[in-house]
Scaffold this active site. Structure first.
Site, PDB file in Angstrom:
ATOM      1  N   SER A  25      -1.821   4.164 -33.548  1.00  0.00           N
ATOM      2  CA  SER A  25      -2.759   4.884 -34.412  1.00  0.00           C
ATOM      3  C   SER A  25      -2.800   6.359 -34.011  1.00  0.00           C
ATOM      4  CB  SER A  25      -4.141   4.251 -34.221  1.00  0.00           C
ATOM      5  OG  SER A  25      -4.981   4.576 -35.277  1.00  0.00           O
ATOM      6  N   PRO A  26      -3.018   7.256 -34.972  1.00  0.00           N
ATOM      7  CA  PRO A  26      -3.092   8.673 -34.607  1.00  0.00           C
ATOM      8  C   PRO A  26      -4.214   8.925 -33.612  1.00  0.00           C
ATOM      9  CG  PRO A  26      -3.696   8.323 -36.929  1.00  0.00           C
ATOM     10  CD  PRO A  26      -3.188   7.024 -36.400  1.00  0.00           C
ATOM     11  N   ALA A  82      -4.149  13.787 -35.700  1.00  0.00           N
ATOM     12  CA  ALA A  82      -4.680  14.600 -36.792  1.00  0.00           C
ATOM     13  C   ALA A  82      -4.220  16.038 -36.585  1.00  0.00           C
ATOM     14  CB  ALA A  82      -6.199  14.536 -36.793  1.00  0.00           C
ATOM     15  N   TYR A 118     -14.055  14.283 -42.028  1.00  0.00           N
ATOM     16  CA  TYR A 118     -13.349  15.554 -42.127  1.00  0.00           C
ATOM     17  C   TYR A 118     -13.305  15.974 -43.600  1.00  0.00           C
ATOM     18  CZ  TYR A 118     -12.530  14.540 -37.279  1.00  0.00           C
ATOM     19  OH  TYR A 118     -12.737  14.264 -35.963  1.00  0.00           O
ATOM     20  N   ARG A 174      -5.439   7.724 -44.814  1.00  0.00           N
ATOM     21  CA  ARG A 174      -6.477   7.047 -44.018  1.00  0.00           C
ATOM     22  C   ARG A 174      -7.831   7.340 -44.643  1.00  0.00           C
ATOM     23  NH1 ARG A 174      -7.591   6.363 -37.550  1.00  0.00           N
ATOM     24  NH2 ARG A 174      -6.041   4.747 -37.908  1.00  0.00           N
ATOM     25  N   ARG A 189      -6.733   2.711 -28.771  1.00  0.00           N
ATOM     26  CA  ARG A 189      -7.036   2.626 -27.332  1.00  0.00           C
ATOM     27  C   ARG A 189      -6.156   1.631 -26.584  1.00  0.00           C
ATOM     28  NH1 ARG A 189     -13.203   2.059 -28.573  1.00  0.00           N
ATOM     29  NH2 ARG A 189     -12.164   1.022 -30.306  1.00  0.00           N
TER      30      ARG A 189
HETATM   31  C1  FMN Z   1      -8.354   9.499 -28.003  1.00  0.00           C
HETATM   32  C2  FMN Z   1      -8.505   9.156 -29.461  1.00  0.00           C
HETATM   33  C3  FMN Z   1      -8.157  10.086 -30.403  1.00  0.00           C
HETATM   34  C4  FMN Z   1      -8.235   9.784 -31.773  1.00  0.00           C
HETATM   35  N1  FMN Z   1      -7.786  10.672 -32.706  1.00  0.00           N
HETATM   36  C5  FMN Z   1      -7.684  10.316 -33.991  1.00  0.00           C
HETATM   37  C6  FMN Z   1      -7.008  11.105 -34.936  1.00  0.00           C
HETATM   38  O1  FMN Z   1      -6.418  12.113 -34.597  1.00  0.00           O
HETATM   39  N2  FMN Z   1      -6.995  10.720 -36.222  1.00  0.00           N
HETATM   40  C7  FMN Z   1      -7.578   9.559 -36.629  1.00  0.00           C
HETATM   41  O2  FMN Z   1      -7.554   9.241 -37.805  1.00  0.00           O
HETATM   42  N3  FMN Z   1      -8.192   8.762 -35.749  1.00  0.00           N
HETATM   43  C8  FMN Z   1      -8.240   9.098 -34.440  1.00  0.00           C
HETATM   44  N4  FMN Z   1      -8.796   8.247 -33.532  1.00  0.00           N
HETATM   45  C9  FMN Z   1      -9.252   6.941 -34.005  1.00  0.00           C
HETATM   46  C10 FMN Z   1      -8.146   5.915 -33.807  1.00  0.00           C
HETATM   47  O3  FMN Z   1      -6.981   6.245 -34.542  1.00  0.00           O
HETATM   48  C11 FMN Z   1      -8.611   4.517 -34.215  1.00  0.00           C
HETATM   49  O4  FMN Z   1      -8.870   4.496 -35.594  1.00  0.00           O
HETATM   50  C12 FMN Z   1      -9.849   4.095 -33.444  1.00  0.00           C
HETATM   51  O5  FMN Z   1      -9.745   4.446 -32.077  1.00  0.00           O
HETATM   52  C13 FMN Z   1     -10.054   2.577 -33.541  1.00  0.00           C
HETATM   53  O6  FMN Z   1      -8.943   1.893 -33.064  1.00  0.00           O
HETATM   54  P1  FMN Z   1      -8.906   1.187 -31.606  1.00  0.00           P
HETATM   55  O7  FMN Z   1     -10.054   0.228 -31.565  1.00  0.00           O
HETATM   56  O8  FMN Z   1      -7.567   0.494 -31.577  1.00  0.00           O
HETATM   57  O9  FMN Z   1      -9.026   2.258 -30.569  1.00  0.00           O
HETATM   58  C14 FMN Z   1      -8.738   8.540 -32.173  1.00  0.00           C
HETATM   59  C15 FMN Z   1      -9.131   7.622 -31.205  1.00  0.00           C
HETATM   60  C16 FMN Z   1      -8.985   7.904 -29.857  1.00  0.00           C
HETATM   61  C17 FMN Z   1      -9.370   6.851 -28.848  1.00  0.00           C
END
Ligand code: FMN
Ligand code: FAD
Length: 749
Positions: free
Chosen positions: A411-412, A446, A570, A618, A714
């Site tokens: 994921s981004p 992002a 955003y 997204r 994560r």
């Molecule tokens: C360090 C970090 C940075 C993130 N940056 C972005 C991002 O740049 N763009 C985005 O859409 N979501 C971002 N997220 C959200 C994740 O892409 C994801 O949707 C969210 O963490 C839930 O997934 P998970 O439970 O697998 O961590 C970020 C999450 C983390 C932990």
């Protein structure tokens, strides 16, 4: 010590038994308004786990329950003219009447006083008792009297159900799904005595009304259900017993204790019957309260009740959460009935997200093997030389010209580590190592289409030649050294721009480095955040132009896929939600108007991106504001349909982020239901994300048909090699390894 129980259901009786055993000197009286042999309802059901708790708590009542119960290990699902059987589950059923008799006998043997046909009108009648159990069921008068203190909430569901019995002998927990001219009717049935089974019929409100059941007497209900389930009942009759149609209320209370009064069982909380009976929760409450007295003694009752409440709350809320997910599944089962029977059954088994691919595989390896075989043949997973097939996560997927080797996506994730927007060695190693780790697709964070669109000064950009060169280096590494594809998420932070790095406060910049933010309306994200400037048409056109330019730069950098960031509050997301968009022109107000700018921007981006390359979006599927007027999943479905029409290939379904008032209910795979709904209703491929903690979850989501791709954020921070590790664990030894690492590759034994 003197104890009075208002109500002689499972909670009151069982607690009395346990307490009298633990503290024989206590005087306990149970007041029950019914006669001793009145009974409403049919069988109660316990899982193996609950039976274990009951055995530990009181061996005598457990032995009596054992002598009388019907035990079974299978679940049968009748759907589309077939029956799929799943084994290895372990439940027992028992007549509610028998259970109460066992408890009555045990109470008498221990010296608990039972007063039948004695209705308590008010707890003041029980003054002088040290403890008052408010175990007076779902319509508790004590909860009502002290509602300002207990603060109950009632979530009345729309589906209708009716509790019936039948003489049909069953050998398994049985689900029946029947499509009729009025709509879908479903049955939850289980045996509880020789030749007697519980037969709960459930349908949605529309089907219920169309079939005239809103006006039916009990006898007419029985006749109707006997008619539609004639084939399943095999000539047996249905039995009624106060079998009126009901709606289910999920009841929660903010507090369970008031002085020396405690709410337990249905009076305190309810859990939908589809994951097991309220009887289990009521008895486990009794066990927990007695444990609290054992640990803290009987002197300070309010302190014991407080200890009980804090020890028990988490478990009850976990059960209620699982029950909620399960009841929502049944409310929406019309979405799934077109699935092939094997997938439908797997979907049903894993509905509450407690049972997953791996643990169903332990209970019933044959069913999971069959589901795996079916999924593999539908989705192009080749058979290994030893005849096995890899689990669903290893299915390839083609989107336009992009061929993904499996269904796992990084994921981004913003790294906040760029200088002037340019990615550097950190990004190379971060994305490069995750590509080597085996995910089919890694997403760059992002990345903002203008300098002012950055969340922080450490965010990456795509608005200068230096950015193109920096990204090209990362893309070339990924393409040159792994089989992964690489995407970039493009966006604009809107009113959430101009912030500190997360590890420096994660709040708006307050010094001279801060800049003017923009948004649909001059409304800050939170009271102390920057007030954005309301965008003009020219501002919108400039952002759209910058986006299209960034898309062209992404193509020059060699990315395989672009994802537009229209989530998390955003810029584009803030146009969608009425919480942040209060414009009065053509870009605010109605849903059509709120979608207008994001859709125009999408169309411009799509036009700038090569035809053979896919484009994702997204979204935040909901603002999580319930009835308080935020963006909703229903609106997301409409938005997804519009995106599809404009050439979007996949919707990446996240949630929240647009307002600090959002109240997400986090948990494992917590956003998957939104992805699933959008996939079913907008008929567009989706990527699920959020709380997908492991490869096991990925396999569960895919096999049940809830999503097409799974993004993990994560978990990939902790383990860049997540997919490679999963391949080893599932014995998928054909998973490709980079040449320099071949010596470390697990081998088929
Ligand atoms: C360090 C970090 C940075 C993130 N940056 C972005 C991002 O740049 N763009 C985005 O859409 N979501 C971002 N997220 C959200 C994740 O892409 C994801 O949707 C969210 O963490 C839930 O997934 P998970 O439970 O697998 O961590 C970020 C999450 C983390 C932990
Ligand atoms: C119609 C119906 C059928 C059901 N059938 C089943 C079934 O077949 N299987 C199953 O597992 N679950 C069934 N349930 C759910 C199940 O009954 C409860 O989840 C479970 O019994 C909860 O236990 P409890 O002790 O908290 O409450 P209850 O079992 O509801 O017990 C509360 C008791 O308090 C008594 N009472 C209430 N007010 C007073 C008062 N003021 N004074 C004195 N006594 C009072 C009531 O008469 C009742 O006996 C059914 C529920 C309903 C409504």
């Amino acid at each position: 010590m003197r104890i009075a129980s208002i109500g002689g259901g499972p909670a009151g009786l069982y607690f009395s038994i346990l307490m009298k055993r633990a503290f024989p000197e206590t005087q306990i009286t149970v007041y029950e308004r019914n006669k001793h042999d009145d009974t409403f309802g049919f069988g109660v059901v316990f899982s193996d786990e609950t039976l274990g708790n009951i055995e530990n708590a009181d061996a005598e009542s457990y032995a009596a329950i054992r002598r009388n119960f019907a035990y079974w290990g299978d679940i049968e699902t009748y759907h589309a003219g077939t029956c799929v059987r799943s084994t290895g589950h372990g439940f027992c059923g028992l007549a509610r009447k028998k259970l109460l008799e066992i408890f009555h006998e045990r109470c008498r043997a221990l010296g608990v006083k039972l007063e039948f046909q004695h209705e308590i009108q008010d707890d003041s009648e029980l003054a002088g008792n040290d403890l008052i159990l408010a175990v007076d069921g779902i319509n508790s008068i004590i909860r009502k009297k002290y509602e300002a203190h207990f603060k109950p909430s009632f979530d009345w569901r729309k589906a209708r159900f009716c509790w019936l019995g039948t003489t049909l002998p069953l050998s398994a927990f049985t689900f029946v799904f029947k499509e009729t001219q009025w709509g879908l009717f479903q049955v939850h049935a289980y045996p509880f005595e020789k030749n007697l089974s519980t037969w709960i019929v459930e349908c949605d409100e529309g089907a219920w009304r169309r079939a005239g059941l809103d006006r039916a007497t009990e006898k007419e209900t029985v006749a109707f259900c006997e008619r539609i389930f004639a084939g399943d009942l095999k000539g047996h009759r249905l039995i009624d017993n106060r079998s009126t149609w009901r709606a289910f209320p999920t009841i929660r209370c903010e507090r369970w204790q008031h002085g020396n009064v405690v709410l337990m069982g249905d009076a305190a909380h309810t859990a939908h019957f589809s994951i097991g009976s309220g009887t289990k929760l009521a008895m486990e409450d009794a066990i927990a309260l007695c444990e609290a007295f054992r640990s803290h003694g009987t002197r300070d009752v309010p302190a014991v009740l407080a200890a009980y409440e804090s020890a028990r709350r988490d478990e009850v809320s976990r059960t209620q959460h699982a029950a909620q997910t399960s009841l929502e599944w049944f409310e929406h089962s019309t979405r799934y009935v077109s699935q092939p029977p094997l997938q439908f059954t797997f979907n049903l088994m894993t509905r509450s997200r407690r049972i997953t691919w791996d643990n169903l595989g332990q209970r019933d390896p044959e069913l999971v093997r069959r589901v795996g075989e079916w999924y593999a043949s539908e989705n192009g997973i080749p058979r290994a030389p030893d005849g096995s097939v890899a689990p669903p996560m290893f299915a390839p997927l083609r989107l336009r010209g992009m061929q993904l080797e499996n269904r796992v996506v990084v994921s981004p994730m913003c790294q906040y580590s760029a200088r002037d927007g340019t990615p550097d060695d950190w990004h190379l190693v971060h994305l490069g190592s995750r590509a080597i780790g085996g995910a089919a697709l890694v997403f760059a964070e992002a990345t903002n289409v203008t300098a002012e669109g950055r969340i922080t000064l450490g965010c990456t950009g795509m608005y200068s030649e230096a950015h193109v060169a920096g990204w090209k280096r990362v893309v070339e590494f990924v393409h040159g050294h792994s089989r992964a594809k690489i995407g970039i998420q493009l966006g604009h932070a809107g009113r959430k721009a101009s912030c500190n790095l997360p590890w420096e406060g994660d709040d708006p910049l307050r010094d001279g480095r801060a800049w003017q933010t923009i948004g649909p309306s001059a409304l800050p994200f939170a009271p102390d955040w920057h007030v954005p400037r309301e965008m003009t048409r020219a501002d919108m056109q400039a952002v759209q132009l910058a986006l299209a330019n960034a898309v062209r730069m992404a193509e020059r950098a060699g990315f395989d896929v672009v994802e537009l960031h229209m989530a998390h509050g955003y810029l584009f997301s803030s146009f969608l939600s009425p919480k942040s968009n209060q414009r009065t022109d053509a870009y605010g107000g109605s849903l059509e108007n709120r979608m207008r700018f994001p859709l125009e921007a999408f169309a411009a981006a799509r036009a700038a991106w090569p035809e053979e390359k896919p484009m994702f979006v997204r979204i935040s599927a909901t603002d999580w504001l319930d009835d308080q007027g935020g963006w909703s999943v229903a609106e997301s479905v409409v938005f997804a349909r519009e995106l599809k029409r404009l050439g979007c290939d996949l919707v990446d379904v996240s949630s929240a982020g647009n307002t600090p008032e959002s109240k997400p209910v986090y948990g494992r795979m917590y956003q998957v239901p939104f992805a699933e709904q959008i996939r079913a209703e907008a008929q567009i491929p989706v990527m699920a994300v959020g709380g997908i903690q492991s490869a096991d979850h990925v396999n569960t989501i895919l096999a049940a048909g809830r999503a097409d791709l799974c993004a993990l954020a994560r978990p990939h921070l902790a383990d860049p090699y997540l997919t490679r590790h999963a391949a080893a664990r599932y014995g998928h030894h054909d998973f490709p390894w980079p040449d320099p690492y071949l010596l470390g590759r697990p081998r088929r034994s």
